[in-house]
Design an enzyme around this catalytic site. Structure first.
Site, PDB file in Angstrom:
ATOM      1  N   TYR A 101       0.700  -1.084  -0.008  1.00 29.96           N
ATOM      2  CA  TYR A 101      -0.018  -0.180  -0.018  1.00 29.96           C
ATOM      3  C   TYR A 101       0.959   1.212  -0.001  1.00 29.96           C
ATOM      4  CZ  TYR A 101      -3.208   3.562   2.010  1.00 29.96           C
ATOM      5  OH  TYR A 101      -3.790   4.770   1.737  1.00 29.96           O
ATOM      6  N   GLU A 190      -3.682   7.371  -4.179  1.00 32.97           N
ATOM      7  CA  GLU A 190      -3.509   6.055  -3.302  1.00 32.97           C
ATOM      8  C   GLU A 190      -3.376   4.865  -4.185  1.00 32.97           C
ATOM      9  OE1 GLU A 190      -6.051   4.902   0.438  1.00 32.97           O
ATOM     10  OE2 GLU A 190      -6.749   3.938  -1.550  1.00 32.97           O
TER      11      GLU A 190
END
Ligand code: GDP
Ligand code: MN
Length: 380
Positions: A101, A190
């Site tokens: 991530y 993101e």
């Protein structure tokens, strides 16, 4: 402005962040053609402005064009938390060895961009933050200094990435992600998951990209990515008319001037036992046409059963607002009771105008609290 995954990936691609080749499809037949063109297994991905599509059944693998068509059939029209799927992104399927991530967002408290990185990607980042906070690396970047090689090293070493090839690729991606964040005036960039393939290639498998609305004038190509159909009709109408409108869940429609006043009006409605259906902020305006536009939008919401006007006249004069209300009532049939509280510049003139005209569904109250009570009572 939130971008769809495929749009965010287009910006990633321009910034030099590796993404898979893909095609947009709006029908099952188009999905099949896309899969034929891409060749090999593909993943069929619902394009909606919300996350968690995988869990909701909006992301499916397909081995062949026939299968892509069948999966597309299933996903199109699916309702993912109130977002109906009308578009699909058909992407060459990737083999996944690891899911990481990586994101950059604003830390308003620190007034600096904030990187977050963890090797425990793929799942909700809130879960990682709660269950394994030590696995989540957080790192601010001084905007005047910009992204430096040491930031990249802090991220990869901090998260325990020990493969030098991965370290190199992730460092480059983080630098480019920061570049995209700055260049496109983003609020959020993101990548979840940022994957490592079995062959050791690192790439962005998903994208969440939010661009600051106030900077869209600098990015006409990004502004054009807005999909008007992704928003409810009232929100679309409000945007076209330049009215600030927010949909809520109760029954009292609220119209005020200025964000602070509108926020306190919401609080007072709740305080007296009601629930706001929505609110419009007339801002510093409040001329007659602005009032007409806002009333049209508020009454377009079927949940509204009463309307509360809370106006504090400063630069906006209360008599002008009163004229706007009367003009609106002359132009359109409003079935709901309207409660008005006017205070500030020319409040007396404003109240007198309303009292003289005395439309049957209009109620003038002297204070915000009394007006809120009346509106909530009438909304029942
Ligand atoms: P989200 O659920 O809305 O965050 O959508 P994502 O694009 O992140 O996809 C959800 C999950 O689907 C990912 O975490 C992957 O596990 C899986 N997935 C997506 N694309 C692929 C792919 O190309 N190959 C494989 N094997 N899995 C994929
Ligand atoms: Mn994701």
């Amino acid at each position: 402005m939130d971008l769809y995954e495929y749009q965010g990936k287009e910006l990633f691609r321009r910034a030099g962040i590796p993404v898979s080749d893909g095609r947009l499809a709006e029908t099952a037949a188009e999905a099949r053609t896309a899969a034929e063109e891409l060749g090999g297994p593909v993943v069929v991905k619902a394009q909606v402005l919300t996350g968690g599509r995988g869990k909701a059944g909006g992301i499916k693998l397909a081995e062949s064009p026939e299968e892509a068509e069948a999966r597309a059939e299933e996903i199109l029209g699916l309702d993912i938390r109130g977002h109906v799927v009308r578009k699909l992104w058909i992407e060459k399927a990737s083999d996944i060895a690891k899911e990481y991530y990586l994101s950059v967002t604003f830390d308003r408290g620190a007034k600096q961009p904030l990187f977050m990185f963890t090797t425990q990607g793929g799942v909700d980042i809130e879960e990682v933050a709660a269950s394994a906070p030590e696995a989540l690396v957080k790192l601010h970047v001084d905007p005047f200094q910009g992204f430096q090689p040491w930031h990249a090293r802090s991220l990869v070493y901090g998260a325990g990435v020990d493969d030098p090839d991965e370290q190199r690729q992730i460092s480059a991606i983080a630098a480019r992600l920061y570049g995209a964040f700055v260049d496109f005036d983003a609020m959020l960039c993101e990548i979840n998951p940022l994957i490592v393939t079995p062959a050791g290639e690192v790439k962005a498998l998903d994208s969440k990209f939010t661009v600051d609305d106030n900077a869209l004038f600098r990015h006409p190509d990004v502004a054009e990515m807005r999909d008007p159909e992704a928003y409810p009709p009232e929100e679309r109408a409000a945007r076209e008319k330049g009215v600030t409108y927010v949909k809520l869940d109760g029954e009292v429609g609220i119209l005020g001037n200025g964000a602070g006043l509108v926020m306190s009006t919401l609080d007072v409605i709740v305080l007296v036992g009601g629930r706001p259906a929505n609110f419009c902020d007339l801002g510093g305006g409040g001329d007659a046409q602005g009032v007409v536009d806002a009333l049209e939008i508020i009454t377009g919401d079927p949940q509204v059963t009463a309307i509360l006007f809370n106006i504090f006249g400063g630069i906006t004069r209360c008599d002008e607002v009163a004229r706007g209300i009367l003009q609106a009532l002359g132009q359109m049939a409003i079935p709901h009771p309207i409660v008005v509280r006017l205070d500030g510049t020319n409040a007396e003139e404003g109240r007198k105008l309303l009292e003289d005209a005395a439309p049957p569904n209009l109620h003038v109250e002297p204070t915000m609290l009394e007006a809120a009570r009346r509106a909530v009572e009438l909304a029942r």
